[in-house]
Design an enzyme around this catalytic site. Structure first.
Site, PDB file in Angstrom:
ATOM      1  N   GLN A 101       0.853  -1.192   0.000  1.00 57.96           N
ATOM      2  CA  GLN A 101       0.000   0.000   0.000  1.00 57.96           C
ATOM      3  C   GLN A 101       0.887   1.240   0.000  1.00 57.96           C
ATOM      4  OE1 GLN A 101      -2.254   1.607   3.465  1.00 57.96           O
ATOM      5  NE2 GLN A 101      -4.093   1.237   2.255  1.00 57.96           N
ATOM      6  N   TYR A 170      -6.007  10.701   4.228  1.00 55.75           N
ATOM      7  CA  TYR A 170      -4.665  10.959   3.705  1.00 55.75           C
ATOM      8  C   TYR A 170      -4.783  11.719   2.373  1.00 55.75           C
ATOM      9  CZ  TYR A 170      -3.129   7.987   7.512  1.00 55.75           C
ATOM     10  OH  TYR A 170      -2.901   7.472   8.767  1.00 55.75           O
ATOM     11  N   ARG A 319      -7.925  -5.710  12.428  1.00 56.15           N
ATOM     12  CA  ARG A 319      -7.726  -6.054  13.848  1.00 56.15           C
ATOM     13  C   ARG A 319      -7.853  -7.560  14.132  1.00 56.15           C
ATOM     14  NH1 ARG A 319     -11.831  -1.528  15.832  1.00 56.15           N
ATOM     15  NH2 ARG A 319     -12.660  -2.065  13.769  1.00 56.15           N
ATOM     16  N   CYS A 341     -11.472 -10.652  18.464  1.00 55.35           N
ATOM     17  CA  CYS A 341     -11.153  -9.221  18.600  1.00 55.35           C
ATOM     18  C   CYS A 341     -12.267  -8.488  19.350  1.00 55.35           C
ATOM     19  CB  CYS A 341     -10.967  -8.592  17.215  1.00 55.35           C
ATOM     20  SG  CYS A 341     -10.585  -6.842  17.306  1.00 55.35           S
TER      21      CYS A 341
HETATM   22  C1  LIG Z   1      -3.284  -0.496  14.167  1.00 53.05           C
HETATM   23  C2  LIG Z   1      -3.973  -0.136  12.902  1.00 53.05           C
HETATM   24  C3  LIG Z   1      -3.236   0.308  11.815  1.00 53.05           C
HETATM   25  C4  LIG Z   1      -3.875   0.611  10.597  1.00 53.05           C
HETATM   26  N1  LIG Z   1      -3.123   0.991   9.514  1.00 53.05           N
HETATM   27  C5  LIG Z   1      -3.713   1.168   8.302  1.00 53.05           C
HETATM   28  C6  LIG Z   1      -2.930   1.422   7.132  1.00 53.05           C
HETATM   29  O1  LIG Z   1      -1.699   1.471   7.162  1.00 53.05           O
HETATM   30  N2  LIG Z   1      -3.593   1.592   5.964  1.00 53.05           N
HETATM   31  C7  LIG Z   1      -4.955   1.487   5.880  1.00 53.05           C
HETATM   32  O2  LIG Z   1      -5.499   1.626   4.776  1.00 53.05           O
HETATM   33  N3  LIG Z   1      -5.712   1.253   6.954  1.00 53.05           N
HETATM   34  C8  LIG Z   1      -5.124   1.069   8.157  1.00 53.05           C
HETATM   35  N4  LIG Z   1      -5.882   0.763   9.251  1.00 53.05           N
HETATM   36  C9  LIG Z   1      -7.339   0.574   9.067  1.00 53.05           C
HETATM   37  C10 LIG Z   1      -7.645  -0.901   8.811  1.00 53.05           C
HETATM   38  O3  LIG Z   1      -7.001  -1.403   7.652  1.00 53.05           O
HETATM   39  C11 LIG Z   1      -9.156  -1.182   8.648  1.00 53.05           C
HETATM   40  O4  LIG Z   1      -9.598  -0.448   7.534  1.00 53.05           O
HETATM   41  C12 LIG Z   1      -9.974  -0.824   9.888  1.00 53.05           C
HETATM   42  O5  LIG Z   1      -9.280  -1.150  11.080  1.00 53.05           O
HETATM   43  C13 LIG Z   1     -11.310  -1.571   9.919  1.00 53.05           C
HETATM   44  O6  LIG Z   1     -11.138  -2.962   9.788  1.00 53.05           O
HETATM   45  P1  LIG Z   1     -11.186  -4.000  11.033  1.00 53.05           P
HETATM   46  O7  LIG Z   1     -12.492  -3.832  11.716  1.00 53.05           O
HETATM   47  O8  LIG Z   1     -10.999  -5.330  10.387  1.00 53.05           O
HETATM   48  O9  LIG Z   1     -10.068  -3.624  11.955  1.00 53.05           O
HETATM   49  C14 LIG Z   1      -5.283   0.488  10.485  1.00 53.05           C
HETATM   50  C15 LIG Z   1      -6.023   0.066  11.596  1.00 53.05           C
HETATM   51  C16 LIG Z   1      -5.393  -0.258  12.785  1.00 53.05           C
HETATM   52  C17 LIG Z   1      -6.220  -0.742  13.938  1.00 53.05           C
HETATM   53  S1  SF4 Z   2      -8.585  -7.368  20.665  1.00 56.96           S
HETATM   54 FE1  SF4 Z   2      -8.210  -5.173  21.030  1.00 56.96          FE
HETATM   55  S2  SF4 Z   2      -5.990  -4.820  20.911  1.00 56.96           S
HETATM   56 FE2  SF4 Z   2      -6.456  -6.869  20.090  1.00 56.96          FE
HETATM   57  S3  SF4 Z   2      -6.590  -6.518  17.897  1.00 56.96           S
HETATM   58 FE3  SF4 Z   2      -8.684  -6.381  18.689  1.00 56.96          FE
HETATM   59  S4  SF4 Z   2      -8.990  -4.195  19.167  1.00 56.96           S
HETATM   60 FE4  SF4 Z   2      -6.777  -4.515  18.853  1.00 56.96          FE
END
Ligand SMILES: Cc1cc2nc3c(=O)[nH]c(=O)nc-3n(C[C@H](O)[C@H](O)[C@H](O)COP(=O)(O)O)c2cc1C
Ligand code: SF4
Length: 369
Positions: A101, A170, A319, A341
């Site tokens: 990315q 961004y 996550r 999670c």
């Molecule tokens: C620790 C962390 C770092 C992330 N870094 C990026 C990133 O570098 N680029 C991006 O597009 N999204 C980034 N995100 C967003 C995630 O890719 C994702 O879109 C968002 O967390 C929702 O998905 P989830 O519910 O599966 O976590 C980040 C999220 C977290 C929690």
């Molecule tokens: S459990 Fe909590 S700390 Fe672990 S990945 Fe999910 S949100 Fe992040």
């Protein structure tokens, strides 16, 4: 019967063994010059061995002015290619696929990363930690060129594709946003004109990598702040992506800063999962591109439903794979049907040198350093 989650599908020329994608996750495991450190290799080793079909790297900065935060991986110089190649090699060694990315942080770069932040227009919004200055006419083409140069490095380093980050507030998202892009030249105005920056980036990337190198986009379809981008407008961007040369669309939202809606907290019930699904429903009728849906997907049942109802072709997870990098294999073998999670966002690092790690109250998952 095999779950649809574990059926293969292509993204352009890229053949993927299943529908589970590791969504880009800023790992904070690079040195001050942006060179990935060994813990990142070990993390990718775990992810690929855990069965995910595609790894998308954490965002990498394409230009020193776009470094969003310390410990971010860089792709702004040819000197970084050998280190970037080592990461791709780790994934390929275990038969995995990896897309890089690429990003410019624009108004969201932290004080410790860049002296001043740039944006399409002068911005001083409460959700930002400091004001940003409007980019000059000369700076815009330089940054567009930097995207192309970065994409070529990604290809030379042996990655399987490139993803342009156009979400989470961004720089590309900033150009698309009517709140942040108030320019009245060729880069600003209605959505067609605000899309011009993205168009030129893609032209630059395609020129650099050629017609068949897989090119993905993560698009924020709604800023989530007053006066920001709405799905009624972003749908026009979606409709143009195939013609621009993209091979797949990952759908997200949120303009970042203090307004984070992209990593929503407190997902407990199935009805709270897949919180960007309404945007996928807006996007699907206007594009033939494979759609990847991210945002709160936690249970196998919901993932399968999203795919089998045709709203998306891939499920992106961030996550869930921080806390269980082997979740795909656990689901495939029937040992789990839901991520553990807690969606409390304790995974963000708090100390320099720590990197991302799961710190919610269950067994601490950290990469051995
Ligand atoms: C620790 C962390 C770092 C992330 N870094 C990026 C990133 O570098 N680029 C991006 O597009 N999204 C980034 N995100 C967003 C995630 O890719 C994702 O879109 C968002 O967390 C929702 O998905 P989830 O519910 O599966 O976590 C980040 C999220 C977290 C929690
Ligand atoms: S459990 Fe909590 S700390 Fe672990 S990945 Fe999910 S949100 Fe992040």
């Amino acid at each position: 019967m095999t779950s649809i989650l574990f059926s293969s599908k292509n993204i352009g020329t890229l053949e993927l063994p299943n529908r589970l994608v590791r969504s880009a996750t800023a790992e904070r495991m690079a040195d001050p010059q942006g060179r990935p450190l060994p813990p990142l290799e070990r993390l990718y080793e775990k992810l690929v061995q855990g069965g995910v079909g595609l790894i998308i790297t954490g965002h990498m900065y394409i230009h020193p002015s776009g470094k969003a935060h310390p410990e971010m991986t860089g792709v702004y110089s040819d000197d970084l290619i050998p280190n970037l190649a080592r990461l791709a090699d780790v994934v390929h060694k275990y038969g995995g696929k990896v897309v890089a990315q690429i990003n410019h942080g624009g108004m969201q770069c932290s004080q410790s990363s860049v002296a001043e932040t740039i944006a399409p227009s002068d911005v001083n919004e409460a959700f930002l930690s400091r004001p940003a200055r409007a980019m000059t006419d000369d700076e815009i083409p330089q940054i567009i060129q930097a995207y192309g140069d970065a994409a070529l490095r990604v290809k030379q380093a042996g990655y399987d594709g490139v993803q342009v980050h156009a979400a989470h507030g961004y720089l590309v998202n900033q150009f698309l946003s009517p709140l942040v892009n108030q320019r009245d030249d060729r880069w600003g105005g209605d959505i067609k004109k605000r899309m011009q920056f993205l168009r030129e980036i893609i032209r630059s990337v395609r020129k650099a990598v050629g017609p068949s190198f897989p090119m993905l986009i993560k698009l924020g379809m709604k800023d989530g702040v007053e006066g920001g981008l709405l799905p009624q407008e972003s749908v026009h961007v979606v409709a143009s992506l195939a013609e621009m040369g993209f091979d797949a669309l990952e759908i997200s939202g949120g303009i970042g800063g203090k307004t984070v809606i992209n990593s929503k907290k407190g997902i407990r019930k199935e009805s709270e999962e897949a919180y960007f699904l309404p945007f996928a429903k807006v996007a699907r009728p206007v594009t033939q591109l494979p759609i990847m849906l991210v945002g709160g997907l936690r249970s196998k049942k919901v993932m399968e439903r999203v795919l089998s109802e045709g709203h998306a072709d891939f499920i992106s997870l961030c996550r869930p794979l921080i806390t269980e990098p082997d979740l795909p294999n656990l689901m495939k073998t029937g040992r789990k049907d839901k991520s553990r999670c807690l969606s409390a966002n304790n995974c963000w690092r708090t100390t320099d040198g720590e990197g991302i790690a799961c710190k919610c109250p269950h067994e601490r998952v950290q990469i051995q350093r």
